[in-house]
Motif scaffolding. Sequence first.
Motif, PDB file in Angstrom:
ATOM      1  N   GLU A   1       1.785   6.441  -6.994  1.00  0.00           N
ATOM      2  CA  GLU A   1       0.716   7.383  -7.361  1.00  0.00           C
ATOM      3  C   GLU A   1       1.204   8.824  -7.261  1.00  0.00           C
ATOM      4  OE1 GLU A   1      -3.284   4.886  -6.148  1.00  0.00           O
ATOM      5  OE2 GLU A   1      -2.289   6.067  -4.600  1.00  0.00           O
ATOM      6  N   HIS A   2       1.899   9.130  -6.201  1.00  0.00           N
ATOM      7  CA  HIS A   2       2.402  10.488  -5.987  1.00  0.00           C
ATOM      8  C   HIS A   2       3.486  10.846  -7.016  1.00  0.00           C
ATOM      9  CE1 HIS A   2       3.608  14.108  -3.890  1.00  0.00           C
ATOM     10  NE2 HIS A   2       4.866  13.680  -3.957  1.00  0.00           N
TER      11      HIS A   2
ATOM     12  N   SER B   1      -4.310   2.424  -5.858  1.00  0.00           N
ATOM     13  CA  SER B   1      -4.857   1.954  -4.585  1.00  0.00           C
ATOM     14  C   SER B   1      -6.372   2.085  -4.485  1.00  0.00           C
ATOM     15  CB  SER B   1      -4.189   2.674  -3.415  1.00  0.00           C
ATOM     16  OG  SER B   1      -4.404   4.057  -3.494  1.00  0.00           O
TER      17      SER B   1
ATOM     18  N   ALA C   1       1.136   4.094  -2.951  1.00  0.00           N
ATOM     19  CA  ALA C   1       0.931   5.525  -2.676  1.00  0.00           C
ATOM     20  C   ALA C   1       2.106   6.336  -3.216  1.00  0.00           C
ATOM     21  CB  ALA C   1       0.766   5.756  -1.172  1.00  0.00           C
TER      22      ALA C   1
ATOM     23  N   TRP D   1       0.842  -1.209   0.000  1.00  0.00           N
ATOM     24  CA  TRP D   1       0.000   0.000   0.000  1.00  0.00           C
ATOM     25  C   TRP D   1       0.873   1.254   0.000  1.00  0.00           C
ATOM     26  CZ3 TRP D   1      -4.652  -0.428  -1.600  1.00  0.00           C
ATOM     27  CH2 TRP D   1      -5.493  -1.468  -1.216  1.00  0.00           C
ATOM     28  N   ARG D   2       1.924   1.284   0.816  1.00  0.00           N
ATOM     29  CA  ARG D   2       2.830   2.451   0.850  1.00  0.00           C
ATOM     30  C   ARG D   2       3.534   2.635  -0.481  1.00  0.00           C
ATOM     31  NH1 ARG D   2       4.274   0.342   5.824  1.00  0.00           N
ATOM     32  NH2 ARG D   2       6.253  -0.381   4.965  1.00  0.00           N
TER      33      ARG D   2
END
Length: 180
Positions: free
Chosen positions: A28-29, A36, A25, A21-22
């Motif tokens: 995505e950033h 996610s 993220a 998940w991290r």
Amino acid sequence: MADEMYGIVSVLDDEHQEAVWRFWADVEHEFDVKISETHVPHFSYHVATTYGDRIHELLDSIAATSSPVRTSSMIIGAFNFPPPLFFLPLARTDALNALHRRLWTEVEPYAVDVIGPYYAADMWMATVNLAPDIEKDISRELLHFLLKRDFQWKLTIDNVCLLHDTGERQVLEARFDLRG
């Protein structure tokens, strides 16, 4: 995402589920993509268009008599699709192979329209998708991003789940903890 389907899967242990998940993220950033909101970190044992009404009962029965499995990862793999799909292969231990074989054998009669030969015992690889269904090709940049991460993991797989891929998002419909 594509067509609607279901999968018999495992999600990762809490530590590694959170690590994926991290990572998503961060992707995505860094690359302005979405992962996610539509995906669940997992690996698949069996995939079909649908399963019969008693699939929950069957998975619970299998989980009740199966013990958690230890495995590990150490490399990053890539499927040569346009764009390339990066994944984390998990070691095929005897225990993980036995769980896969049992799931495949017992689930098969409930499956409608099994998806591809890639989940059968002779071809199956437990793979955690690191960058699922990204529409634009960021593979060159993503590879450098991936290589900065430590994916040498030791994991305990302690569940089997029914995952529903609606074609737009993945939904974990049921989870059965291994308690044998």
